[in-house]
Write a protein that holds these residues in place. Sequence first.
Motif, short mmCIF file in Angstrom:
data_model
loop_
_atom_site.label_atom_id
_atom_site.label_comp_id
_atom_site.label_asym_id
_atom_site.label_seq_id
_atom_site.Cartn_x
_atom_site.Cartn_y
_atom_site.Cartn_z
N VAL A 1 0.84 -1.20 0.00
CA VAL A 1 0.00 0.00 0.00
C VAL A 1 0.87 1.25 0.00
O VAL A 1 0.60 2.23 -0.71
N SER A 2 1.95 1.23 0.77
CA SER A 2 2.88 2.37 0.79
C SER A 2 3.53 2.57 -0.58
O SER A 2 3.64 3.71 -1.06
N ASP A 3 3.94 1.45 -1.23
CA ASP A 3 4.52 1.56 -2.57
C ASP A 3 3.51 2.12 -3.57
O ASP A 3 3.86 2.93 -4.44
N LEU A 4 2.27 1.67 -3.46
CA LEU A 4 1.24 2.16 -4.37
C LEU A 4 1.02 3.66 -4.20
O LEU A 4 0.90 4.40 -5.19
N ARG A 5 0.97 4.11 -2.97
CA ARG A 5 0.75 5.54 -2.73
C ARG A 5 1.94 6.36 -3.23
O ARG A 5 1.76 7.44 -3.81
N THR A 6 3.15 5.85 -3.05
CA THR A 6 4.32 6.58 -3.54
C THR A 6 4.34 6.60 -5.06
O THR A 6 4.67 7.62 -5.68
N ALA A 7 3.98 5.47 -5.68
CA ALA A 7 3.93 5.42 -7.14
C ALA A 7 2.86 6.36 -7.69
O ALA A 7 3.06 7.03 -8.72
#
Length: 429
Positions: free
Chosen positions: A358-364
């Motif tokens: 979820v953190s990677d998705l938000r950063t992407a």
Amino acid sequence: MADRRADTVRSPLDRAVERSGHALARARAEGGSAGRLRLRQMEITVVIAVQAGLAAALAALLAQRLLGPGAHVFAPAAAVGTIATAIGQRARRTLELLVGVGLGIVVGDVLRSLLGSGAWQTGLVVALAVAVALLVAGRGGALVGQAGGTAVLIATLAPVDPGLEVPRIFDALVGGLVGMFVVALLLPANPIRVLDRAAEPVVARLTAQLDAVARALSRRDADAAQRALEDLRGLEPDVGRLNEALSGAEEVVTIAPARWHRRAQYRRYADAMQHLERLILYARSLARRSATALQYDEAVPPSLPDAVARLGDSVREVRRACRDGADFARTRELVREGAELAGRAWGEGVGAFGEAMVSDLRTADSELLRATGCGAEEANGMVRRAAGAGEAQDRPPARARMRRTVRRPAVPGRTVPARRPPARPARPG
């Protein structure tokens, strides 16, 4: 659980057939990608070949008309050398060619007049010419090669055929200028087309593997997520070609007046592609964490693969908007939807690796918004609000400052003392 139990009762033959099907599909995809790459390379080859032939003919004609009769071999050779250089380096190549020829002539003439002619004199002249060129350029390249080659000609041919210096300089000048004239005025490439054709394989493979990760999460297939990660790691050659195309397109919009109207669109496309290169790192992280989460049998809420798939849709939309010169409204809407799905997945409940996804998705998503022209703070704020809205769909926020009265059960024979207000401190006398 039912899917995993069904998977355990399949025969080894069924699993082998499934793996063979995945391998065949991957081979077909790679074959199609290789075919498209060869087609693009063939088109570029034809364009460069036509430019080189035209430049050689014009350089030979101008050298004969301007420099008088004789075998002006170096003029068309210099023109072809300028054209054949990697796109994006032609202006620098022409300058290096002229400076290298000048250095070779100066060093060769000075040393020949001091040392005379001979085998060891030729070696010494070339060594010193190359050393001087390396000191000037700081690295190898056309400048060093032309300095060494010109020094060889001066040291070996000048004694028997004097007067080579001036024709050599003018041949290099005519050839270099004609080469630049061809690529800048006569046959300038379309910078957006060059850039888009280089971006197409990167975007296609990136989005295909994001879709593969989404399917792997939906089907709880850790092997498929691992295969997607391996394919994403193979994007480096395509990214290298994209960087070369960025340099080439920048050269065209800089030196070709016919393409100056494309400058704004080029800058917009180039900025988006720089963020796309960073996005590949987040995609790899998503694939790696997906495989690990599935291996550890973590929960995968339905919103999580949907958020990954929406990220791929957003990347496709970025490329389409850059290619067509359209606005980024649709891209930002897709990113907002993806961030909302990521927040909803977190609200539905994920494990440790799911939280990292979820953190990677938000950063992407934030990186994609920056690719559309948003500032860092604006992009982060948009993603944070969208993710919060998604999370609130499954975990509604508590009412502000709400206090509930806790009633203790009555115990027979026990009196609950009344609650006294806190004593106020005595005022100083």
